[in-house]
Design a protein around this motif. Sequence first.
Motif, PDB file in Angstrom:
ATOM      1  N   GLY A  52       0.813  -1.219   0.000  1.00 39.14           N
ATOM      2  CA  GLY A  52       0.000   0.000   0.000  1.00 39.14           C
ATOM      3  C   GLY A  52       0.841   1.261   0.000  1.00 39.14           C
ATOM      4  O   GLY A  52       0.573   2.209  -0.740  1.00 39.14           O
ATOM      5  N   ILE A  56       1.034   4.352  -2.885  1.00 39.86           N
ATOM      6  CA  ILE A  56       0.794   5.756  -2.553  1.00 39.86           C
ATOM      7  C   ILE A  56       2.019   6.602  -2.872  1.00 39.86           C
ATOM      8  O   ILE A  56       1.922   7.662  -3.483  1.00 39.86           O
ATOM      9  CB  ILE A  56       0.401   5.902  -1.070  1.00 39.86           C
ATOM     10  CG1 ILE A  56      -0.970   5.264  -0.849  1.00 39.86           C
ATOM     11  CG2 ILE A  56       0.402   7.358  -0.634  1.00 39.86           C
ATOM     12  CD1 ILE A  56      -1.341   5.100   0.606  1.00 39.86           C
ATOM     13  N   THR A  57       3.192   6.127  -2.501  1.00 37.88           N
ATOM     14  CA  THR A  57       4.428   6.877  -2.721  1.00 37.88           C
ATOM     15  C   THR A  57       4.688   7.103  -4.204  1.00 37.88           C
ATOM     16  O   THR A  57       5.170   8.158  -4.608  1.00 37.88           O
ATOM     17  CB  THR A  57       5.617   6.142  -2.077  1.00 37.88           C
ATOM     18  OG1 THR A  57       5.333   5.951  -0.702  1.00 37.88           O
ATOM     19  CG2 THR A  57       6.895   6.925  -2.211  1.00 37.88           C
ATOM     20  N   TYR A  59       2.663   7.730  -6.548  1.00 38.82           N
ATOM     21  CA  TYR A  59       1.796   8.723  -7.171  1.00 38.82           C
ATOM     22  C   TYR A  59       1.632  10.008  -6.373  1.00 38.82           C
ATOM     23  O   TYR A  59       0.890  10.892  -6.774  1.00 38.82           O
ATOM     24  CB  TYR A  59       0.405   8.112  -7.424  1.00 38.82           C
ATOM     25  CG  TYR A  59       0.470   6.999  -8.424  1.00 38.82           C
ATOM     26  CD1 TYR A  59       0.576   7.266  -9.767  1.00 38.82           C
ATOM     27  CD2 TYR A  59       0.464   5.674  -8.015  1.00 38.82           C
ATOM     28  CE1 TYR A  59       0.653   6.253 -10.697  1.00 38.82           C
ATOM     29  CE2 TYR A  59       0.539   4.642  -8.942  1.00 38.82           C
ATOM     30  CZ  TYR A  59       0.639   4.940 -10.271  1.00 38.82           C
ATOM     31  OH  TYR A  59       0.714   3.932 -11.189  1.00 38.82           O
ATOM     32  N   SER A  60       2.311  10.122  -5.246  1.00 35.47           N
ATOM     33  CA  SER A  60       2.129  11.313  -4.428  1.00 35.47           C
ATOM     34  C   SER A  60       3.260  12.316  -4.648  1.00 35.47           C
ATOM     35  O   SER A  60       4.343  11.964  -5.107  1.00 35.47           O
ATOM     36  CB  SER A  60       2.059  10.932  -2.946  1.00 35.47           C
ATOM     37  OG  SER A  60       3.280  10.364  -2.541  1.00 35.47           O
TER      38      SER A  60
END
Length: 83
Positions: A52, A56-57, A59-60
Amino acid sequence: MLSSTSRGSAHDRYAGRREGLRPVGDEVKGLSPLGYSLMRPLARPRSALALGAGAITSYSLGPEAFRQIVNSWRDDEAAPHPT
């Protein structure tokens, strides 16, 4: 900015086509990543956090990218300013 001819040609290229899911048998290669994503947390539950976090990393925005965006707004009075 896209010209009207490039927009028109892209639209014409896909005109009349439908989007949808294909039968699983047609997309066997796509099952490998899906199987990995489903089986990894079952085999090692703690790996679910890494899976997870990695998603997230990827695309952030990082702190430096955020600062660059905010600084670009300061140069342009018409842009919104964060509070």
